[in-house]
Motif scaffolding. Sequence first.
Motif, short mmCIF file in Angstrom:
data_model
loop_
_atom_site.label_atom_id
_atom_site.label_comp_id
_atom_site.label_asym_id
_atom_site.label_seq_id
_atom_site.Cartn_x
_atom_site.Cartn_y
_atom_site.Cartn_z
N GLY A 199 0.83 -1.20 0.00
CA GLY A 199 0.00 0.00 0.00
C GLY A 199 0.86 1.25 0.00
N PRO A 200 0.26 2.41 0.24
CA PRO A 200 1.02 3.67 0.26
C PRO A 200 2.15 3.64 1.27
N GLY A 327 -3.27 4.42 -5.20
CA GLY A 327 -2.19 4.88 -6.07
C GLY A 327 -1.84 6.34 -5.83
N VAL A 328 -2.87 7.17 -5.66
CA VAL A 328 -2.64 8.59 -5.39
C VAL A 328 -1.95 8.77 -4.05
N LEU A 332 1.61 10.45 -3.31
CA LEU A 332 1.76 11.59 -2.41
C LEU A 332 2.79 11.30 -1.32
N SER A 333 2.90 10.04 -0.92
CA SER A 333 3.86 9.71 0.13
C SER A 333 5.30 9.88 -0.33
N SER A 334 5.51 9.91 -1.65
CA SER A 334 6.87 10.11 -2.16
C SER A 334 7.04 11.50 -2.75
N GLY A 335 6.17 12.43 -2.37
CA GLY A 335 6.32 13.82 -2.79
C GLY A 335 5.72 14.12 -4.14
N GLY A 336 4.50 13.66 -4.38
CA GLY A 336 3.82 13.88 -5.66
C GLY A 336 3.45 15.33 -5.86
N PRO A 337 3.01 15.68 -7.07
CA PRO A 337 2.66 17.08 -7.38
C PRO A 337 1.46 17.57 -6.59
N GLU A 344 -7.14 13.65 -4.65
CA GLU A 344 -7.44 12.68 -3.60
C GLU A 344 -8.77 12.99 -2.92
N GLN A 345 -9.02 14.28 -2.62
CA GLN A 345 -10.29 14.65 -2.00
C GLN A 345 -11.47 14.35 -2.91
N LYS A 346 -11.28 14.56 -4.21
CA LYS A 346 -12.34 14.25 -5.18
C LYS A 346 -12.64 12.76 -5.20
#
Length: 409
Positions: A199-200, A327-328, A332-337, A344-346
């Motif tokens: 997982g993330p 996936g998102v 994000l855990s690796s510094g995504g845009p 993610e909220q959507k």
Amino acid sequence: MSAHPNILMDRYPNHLSRKPGLSLMTWNVQGAGSAVFLSMLKELIRVNNPHVLALVKTQISGATAQRVCDRINFGGKTRVEAEGFSGGIWLFWRPEEVTVTLFIHNSQHITVEISRVGEIPWYYTTVYASPDITKKELLWKDLEDFARTHNRPWLVMGDFNDTRFLHERSRDSECMRRRCNKLNAWFETNNWIDLDYSGPNHTWSRGHSADSRKWARLDRAICNSSWRVMFAEGSIRHLVANQSDHCPIIVNTNGFAPIPGILRPFRFQAAWMCHAKFSEFVANNWNNELPLIPFIYNFAEKLQTWNKVVFRNIFERKRSLERRLLGVQRKLSSGGPDYLWKFEQKLRGQLDEVLREEELLWFQKSRMEAICDGDRNTRLFHLSTVIRRKHNRIEALQDGKLGLGRAIC
């Protein structure tokens, strides 16, 4: 806490873990008082079916906490009350599956013994480490003291409120480096083993912009060498984060198998009426001037096409949204845009809508007249549907002359 590997193999043979594995889930819920939280929790329980469930940072106590606990359908339960609006640990288990004996409970952990027929008993601790460093050090000492006087396989799981390595968090500082070193020193002193996870990379995140966002792997599961040998396939999975800044984590003592796909027959679904484009579809395709019977047949064909193309299978959409959300969160855990935070909220909002549609689907199939508490209890609706189908099923036709039956399954 350490022992010679050969001795461990003799004491805890591999055949003990060939029985169906036990699932243990823990979740920092950051408040357990809302109806939305309870619906999400019941969905998690339905999908993952944990034998033992721990909720930390519940932030409610007394009669309010009791009412919520009573609506979580586990036969065994114990809890540590929240202090004001902080803390709180609740532990639930299924007594028909496991026997749980309480050892210690305080504001930072509950430690129990878990026993199962045909298996050697072992210890389980659910942790909510205080953000206060002084209190947290008392927790580490408390667990060390327990280890010195108890020698059995042991799993510790929950919110550690710290990371072992700097790459497990989004931001670096000298203070964070010292905290990582201190936690690692405690790991090494006590010979803890980190369980592998999927997982993330993070289990906590906060913020919706590049400047404000933070993430870290604050939640984890660790064990001593005895537990690792006893459950060689045991692993941890980070689930989808929703309704909390923390994602639930789940351990299965035998590891995880792929979830099979779900096939459902086509039926008119009441959930269609919740779709934003359903009214438009009906307005564009309904015609009162045509003969009713051929029109209904033609309309049903169009509706079936609309279901496949626009509405799509509820269960497939749910699995797709969960995969995309994982996936998102992994990115994000690796510094995504920055835009991924809004995305993610959507996705979370879309997943909530699909879960409501699924609840309505099972409600319709069960032919029940009311949802008693407004809970998302799809397991109950599913069971009702299965029972009804069993009653309605024709197993055989009897020949009146010969008295013979013919199966027509």
